[in-house]
Design a protein around this motif. Sequence first.
Motif, short mmCIF file in Angstrom:
data_model
loop_
_atom_site.label_atom_id
_atom_site.label_comp_id
_atom_site.label_asym_id
_atom_site.label_seq_id
_atom_site.Cartn_x
_atom_site.Cartn_y
_atom_site.Cartn_z
N ASP A 44 0.84 -1.20 0.00
CA ASP A 44 0.00 0.00 0.00
C ASP A 44 0.88 1.25 0.00
O ASP A 44 2.11 1.16 -0.08
CB ASP A 44 -1.00 -0.01 1.16
N ALA A 45 0.26 2.42 0.11
CA ALA A 45 0.99 3.69 0.04
C ALA A 45 2.00 3.87 1.17
O ALA A 45 2.95 4.64 1.04
CB ALA A 45 0.01 4.85 0.01
N THR A 46 1.82 3.14 2.28
CA THR A 46 2.78 3.23 3.41
C THR A 46 3.89 2.19 3.29
O THR A 46 4.66 2.00 4.21
CB THR A 46 2.05 3.05 4.75
N GLN A 47 3.92 1.47 2.16
CA GLN A 47 4.89 0.40 1.87
C GLN A 47 4.65 -0.87 2.68
O GLN A 47 5.52 -1.72 2.79
CB GLN A 47 6.34 0.90 2.09
N LYS A 48 3.45 -1.00 3.26
CA LYS A 48 3.07 -2.22 3.97
C LYS A 48 2.57 -3.24 2.95
O LYS A 48 1.73 -2.93 2.11
CB LYS A 48 1.97 -1.92 4.99
N GLN A 49 3.10 -4.46 3.02
CA GLN A 49 2.64 -5.51 2.11
C GLN A 49 1.21 -5.87 2.45
O GLN A 49 0.90 -6.20 3.60
CB GLN A 49 3.54 -6.74 2.21
N THR A 76 -3.53 3.95 -3.63
CA THR A 76 -2.23 3.85 -4.29
C THR A 76 -1.53 2.57 -3.83
O THR A 76 -1.47 2.29 -2.64
CB THR A 76 -1.36 5.08 -3.94
N TYR A 77 -1.00 1.83 -4.80
CA TYR A 77 -0.33 0.56 -4.53
C TYR A 77 0.98 0.48 -5.31
O TYR A 77 1.16 1.17 -6.31
CB TYR A 77 -1.22 -0.62 -4.92
N PHE A 78 1.85 -0.39 -4.84
CA PHE A 78 3.12 -0.67 -5.51
C PHE A 78 3.18 -2.18 -5.72
O PHE A 78 2.85 -2.96 -4.83
CB PHE A 78 4.30 -0.18 -4.67
#
Length: 168
Positions: A44-49, A76-78
């Motif tokens: 997620d946007a906080t870089q939590k998987q 927002t996702y990565f």
Amino acid sequence: SVPSIVELQYPTPSEGDFASVDVPVQVYATDNVAIGTIVARVFDATQKQVRNITLNSGTLGSLTLSYTFLNLPEGTYFLNATANDTIGNEKSTETRKLVIDAPPRMVYGGKTPADASKFNVNMFGVDVSAFDSTLKNLSVFLYDRDGNIVKQSVVQASSNTASLSAIF
């Protein structure tokens, strides 16, 4: 040796806006030893998987992981993937940024005519509700047979929800 190719392939979306809450991913990896695992991850946007899928193999040569991450909420996702060979070497893909903004969810009430309906009446009713995290307004248009707008009704959204009842 390190896996020689690890790549995100079609139908994995490229970076940018994505209009679906279901995100397909396809990862291709090849190695001259054997591919041990492929892991695709969504952060997620906080870089939590928030999601992942792992394919374990041990296959010599190449391997493809195909999967769809279902029902991701708007936001927002990565997305990236990593392949490991059977002797512990690893290689990762680039990280792609996706902004999920699905179309508003629409609910039509019981007196709302079906799409492309034809009427020979003086008036009819329409009930529509819409829900979306970025909803600004809800508009209903009545068109004549030539595609011209005859009447319209617009309501501003409140708390990401809008409902409209109108008589045309």
